[in-house]
Design an enzyme around this catalytic site. Structure first.
Site, PDB file in Angstrom:
ATOM      1  CD  GLU A  18      -2.311   1.289   2.872  1.00 55.95           C
ATOM      2  OE1 GLU A  18      -3.244   0.522   3.133  1.00 55.95           O
ATOM      3  OE2 GLU A  18      -1.877   2.132   3.676  1.00 55.95           O
ATOM      4  CG  HIS A  94      -7.522   2.343   0.077  1.00 54.33           C
ATOM      5  ND1 HIS A  94      -6.810   2.341   1.252  1.00 54.33           N
ATOM      6  CD2 HIS A  94      -7.099   1.254  -0.626  1.00 54.33           C
ATOM      7  CE1 HIS A  94      -5.999   1.294   1.262  1.00 54.33           C
ATOM      8  NE2 HIS A  94      -6.142   0.633   0.133  1.00 54.33           N
ATOM      9  NE  ARG A 124     -16.222   4.952  10.246  1.00 54.06           N
ATOM     10  CZ  ARG A 124     -16.104   4.929  11.551  1.00 54.06           C
ATOM     11  NH1 ARG A 124     -17.135   4.554  12.297  1.00 54.06           N
ATOM     12  NH2 ARG A 124     -14.961   5.270  12.135  1.00 54.06           N
ATOM     13  CG  ASP A 126      -9.840   6.537  11.097  1.00 52.16           C
ATOM     14  OD1 ASP A 126     -10.570   5.691  11.639  1.00 52.16           O
ATOM     15  OD2 ASP A 126      -8.654   6.332  10.802  1.00 52.16           O
ATOM     16  CB  ALA A 144     -17.240   0.000   5.287  1.00 47.64           C
ATOM     17  CG  HIS A 183     -13.050  -0.268  14.085  1.00 46.21           C
ATOM     18  ND1 HIS A 183     -13.909   0.644  14.649  1.00 46.21           N
ATOM     19  CD2 HIS A 183     -12.308   0.424  13.182  1.00 46.21           C
ATOM     20  CE1 HIS A 183     -13.717   1.834  14.097  1.00 46.21           C
ATOM     21  NE2 HIS A 183     -12.741   1.727  13.200  1.00 46.21           N
ATOM     22  CE  LYS A 199     -16.351  -4.248   7.020  1.00 45.31           C
ATOM     23  NZ  LYS A 199     -15.251  -3.309   7.300  1.00 45.31           N
TER      24      LYS A 199
HETATM   25  P1  FAD Z   1     -16.787  -0.097   9.148  1.00 44.84           P
HETATM   26  O1  FAD Z   1     -16.736  -1.468   8.600  1.00 44.84           O
HETATM   27  O2  FAD Z   1     -17.959   0.752   8.761  1.00 44.84           O
HETATM   28  O3  FAD Z   1     -16.731  -0.223  10.739  1.00 44.84           O
HETATM   29  C1  FAD Z   1     -16.526   0.928  11.549  1.00 44.84           C
HETATM   30  C2  FAD Z   1     -17.023   0.644  12.961  1.00 44.84           C
HETATM   31  O4  FAD Z   1     -18.444   0.579  12.985  1.00 44.84           O
HETATM   32  C3  FAD Z   1     -16.553  -0.699  13.537  1.00 44.84           C
HETATM   33  O5  FAD Z   1     -16.365  -0.527  14.909  1.00 44.84           O
HETATM   34  C4  FAD Z   1     -17.723  -1.625  13.294  1.00 44.84           C
HETATM   35  O6  FAD Z   1     -17.772  -2.699  14.235  1.00 44.84           O
HETATM   36  C5  FAD Z   1     -18.909  -0.682  13.452  1.00 44.84           C
HETATM   37  N1  FAD Z   1     -20.069  -0.981  12.616  1.00 44.84           N
HETATM   38  C6  FAD Z   1     -20.074  -1.443  11.342  1.00 44.84           C
HETATM   39  N2  FAD Z   1     -21.350  -1.540  10.889  1.00 44.84           N
HETATM   40  C7  FAD Z   1     -22.144  -1.091  11.893  1.00 44.84           C
HETATM   41  C8  FAD Z   1     -23.565  -0.917  12.049  1.00 44.84           C
HETATM   42  N3  FAD Z   1     -24.415  -1.248  11.062  1.00 44.84           N
HETATM   43  N4  FAD Z   1     -24.028  -0.434  13.225  1.00 44.84           N
HETATM   44  C9  FAD Z   1     -23.180  -0.105  14.240  1.00 44.84           C
HETATM   45  N5  FAD Z   1     -21.835  -0.242  14.160  1.00 44.84           N
HETATM   46  C10 FAD Z   1     -21.343  -0.735  12.996  1.00 44.84           C
HETATM   47  N6  FAD Z   1      -8.933   5.264   6.156  1.00 44.84           N
HETATM   48  C11 FAD Z   1      -8.903   6.277   5.253  1.00 44.84           C
HETATM   49  O7  FAD Z   1      -9.405   7.363   5.535  1.00 44.84           O
HETATM   50  N7  FAD Z   1      -8.325   6.103   4.016  1.00 44.84           N
HETATM   51  C12 FAD Z   1      -7.766   4.924   3.635  1.00 44.84           C
HETATM   52  O8  FAD Z   1      -7.240   4.814   2.524  1.00 44.84           O
HETATM   53  C13 FAD Z   1      -7.778   3.841   4.561  1.00 44.84           C
HETATM   54  N8  FAD Z   1      -7.268   2.634   4.239  1.00 44.84           N
HETATM   55  C14 FAD Z   1      -7.349   1.588   5.118  1.00 44.84           C
HETATM   56  C15 FAD Z   1      -6.901   0.322   4.735  1.00 44.84           C
HETATM   57  C16 FAD Z   1      -6.979  -0.770   5.605  1.00 44.84           C
HETATM   58  C17 FAD Z   1      -6.488  -2.135   5.163  1.00 44.84           C
HETATM   59  C18 FAD Z   1      -7.506  -0.587   6.911  1.00 44.84           C
HETATM   60  C19 FAD Z   1      -7.566  -1.740   7.882  1.00 44.84           C
HETATM   61  C20 FAD Z   1      -7.983   0.669   7.302  1.00 44.84           C
HETATM   62  C21 FAD Z   1      -7.924   1.760   6.417  1.00 44.84           C
HETATM   63  N9  FAD Z   1      -8.405   3.026   6.750  1.00 44.84           N
HETATM   64  C22 FAD Z   1      -8.385   4.053   5.842  1.00 44.84           C
HETATM   65  C23 FAD Z   1      -8.925   3.289   8.094  1.00 44.84           C
HETATM   66  C24 FAD Z   1     -10.466   3.018   8.221  1.00 44.84           C
HETATM   67  O9  FAD Z   1     -11.157   3.930   7.410  1.00 44.84           O
HETATM   68  C25 FAD Z   1     -10.830   3.186   9.683  1.00 44.84           C
HETATM   69  O10 FAD Z   1     -10.281   2.136  10.449  1.00 44.84           O
HETATM   70  C26 FAD Z   1     -12.294   3.392   9.999  1.00 44.84           C
HETATM   71  O11 FAD Z   1     -12.396   3.836  11.348  1.00 44.84           O
HETATM   72  C27 FAD Z   1     -13.143   2.142   9.863  1.00 44.84           C
HETATM   73  O12 FAD Z   1     -13.296   1.786   8.557  1.00 44.84           O
HETATM   74  P2  FAD Z   1     -14.062   0.427   8.161  1.00 44.84           P
HETATM   75  O13 FAD Z   1     -14.204   0.409   6.711  1.00 44.84           O
HETATM   76  O14 FAD Z   1     -13.447  -0.736   8.832  1.00 44.84           O
HETATM   77  O15 FAD Z   1     -15.505   0.753   8.841  1.00 44.84           O
END
Ligand code: FAD
Length: 317
Positions: A18, A94, A124, A126, A144, A183, A199
């Protein structure tokens, strides 16, 4: 070509990494400089992170503070296209929920489709620094899973603009993030896995994990995913520690633990050069064990620096 097809075709563990877009004002050559040393390890795909707009306050005349929106690292899609053009390697941009409404997401996906990009990592994002919690944009996604569902819908020809009938279907391979150490917002790992499974059920075909420094956590995570009914490939993400600053920054920012043995080794270091050596040695150990356990791919977080990753790849591939 899709990430899932690379994985399905492979007979051994693949190599991928990455990169971050350079800070605004820097040239794309900094990206090429970090990719060039890694080409010999035959990366099948390169991920390019997406960085959301942030708000900063600038001092103006008479002490006024002006709130300004800036994106410090633009260029994700341009970099993906440039890499495909220059190196003929597949890329994974991404895509995040934060800062996009559904229509903007759809338009971004159409751009990717027209550029011949087959993959997306759906995230999603941060919360930005000025928000206590993640705030979706008006008309955007909160999690997400909703973004995965939108991309999955477009793959079936379903557009946000419902006046479009028989629209061109996209064919994106969708990856999502998973967290072996949970997370940071999730109540517990079980609940986090439930959402992770949602997901996959919405159309994601593989998972890339957050960095971890203890392989046991990854193996336990994979077992827990399988027990939850998640049966897609789970790509481990590895980050070699390269600076003294990482020792406190990585646990704080990424919510991951450094195992005791690694922490002891790092505490004996007196310079970044020594930390880098330890980081490489540790990641080689992790990588060898993961390859022995036949993981689909080793995915490295370079954070713009490929020196350590190149040493690790040379030792294990
Ligand atoms: P989600 O899957 O939406 O989860 C977020 C939180 O919400 C989790 O705690 C989950 O348990 C909870 N949740 C999910 N669905 C629900 C629901 N329906 N109701 C209640 N709670 C729920 N960030 C960037 O900004 N840019 C990037 O390019 C980037 N690349 C990344 C690449 C990787 C491999 C990883 C691991 C992370 C990356 N991140 C990036 C960081 C990521 O965006 C953050 O960790 C963010 O806080 C969570 O994203 P997610 O897609 O896992 O979210």
């Amino acid at each position: 070509m899709k990430v899932i097809d690379h994985i399905n075709e492979a007979k051994t563990t693949l190599f991928s990494f990455e990169i971050l877009p350079p800070l605004k004002g820097k040239s794309i050559h900094s990206i090429y400089d970090s990719i060039d040393p890694l080409l010999e390890f035959n990366p099948r795909f390169v991920n390019v992170t997406y960085h959301r707009q942030e708000y900063v306050y600038k001092k103006r005349e008479k002490g006024y503070l002006e709130k300004i929106a800036i994106r410090k690292r633009p260029g994700t899609v341009g970099i993906c296209t440039a890499i495909m053009h220059k190196y003929k390697i597949d890329t994974v941009p991404h895509l995040i929920c934060g800062g996009f409404n559904r229509e903007e997401t759809e338009n971004a996906l159409i751009d990717l489709q027209f550029l011949g990009i087959d993959n997306v990592l759906a995230l999603r994002g941060d919360p930005i620094k000025t928000e206590p919690h993640f705030q979706p944009t008006d008309g955007g996604h909160s999690y997400a899973v909703e973004l995965v569902a939108q991309i999955g819908g477009l793959n079936k020809g379903r557009f946000f603009d419902d006046e479009i009938q028989n629209g061109q279907k996209s064919d994106f391979c969708i990856g999502v993030a998973g967290y072996p150490e949970k997370h940071f917002e999730a109540m517990n790992l079980k609940q986090d896995l439930k959402y992770l499974k949602n997901k996959i059920d919405a159309g994601a075909e593989y998972i890339v994990t957050q960095m971890f420094f203890d392989n046991k956590k990854y193996f336990e995570f994979v077992d827990a995913c399988r027990a939850t009914g998640i049966d897609v490939p789970i790509i481990p993400g590895l980050k070699p520690i390269t600076t003294m600053r990482h020792i406190t920054f990585l646990p704080k920012f990424f919510h991951v633990d450094l195992p005791e043995e690694l922490a002891d080794m790092l505490m004996n270091c007196t310079s970044n050069a020594e930390v880098r050596e330890v980081g490489v040695e540790w990641a080689i150990r992790q990588a060898r064990e993961l390859i022995d356990r036949q993981v689909p791919c080793l995915h490295f977080y370079t954070m713009g620096k490929s020196g350590s990753v190149s040493k690790i790849a040379r030792a294990v591939f």
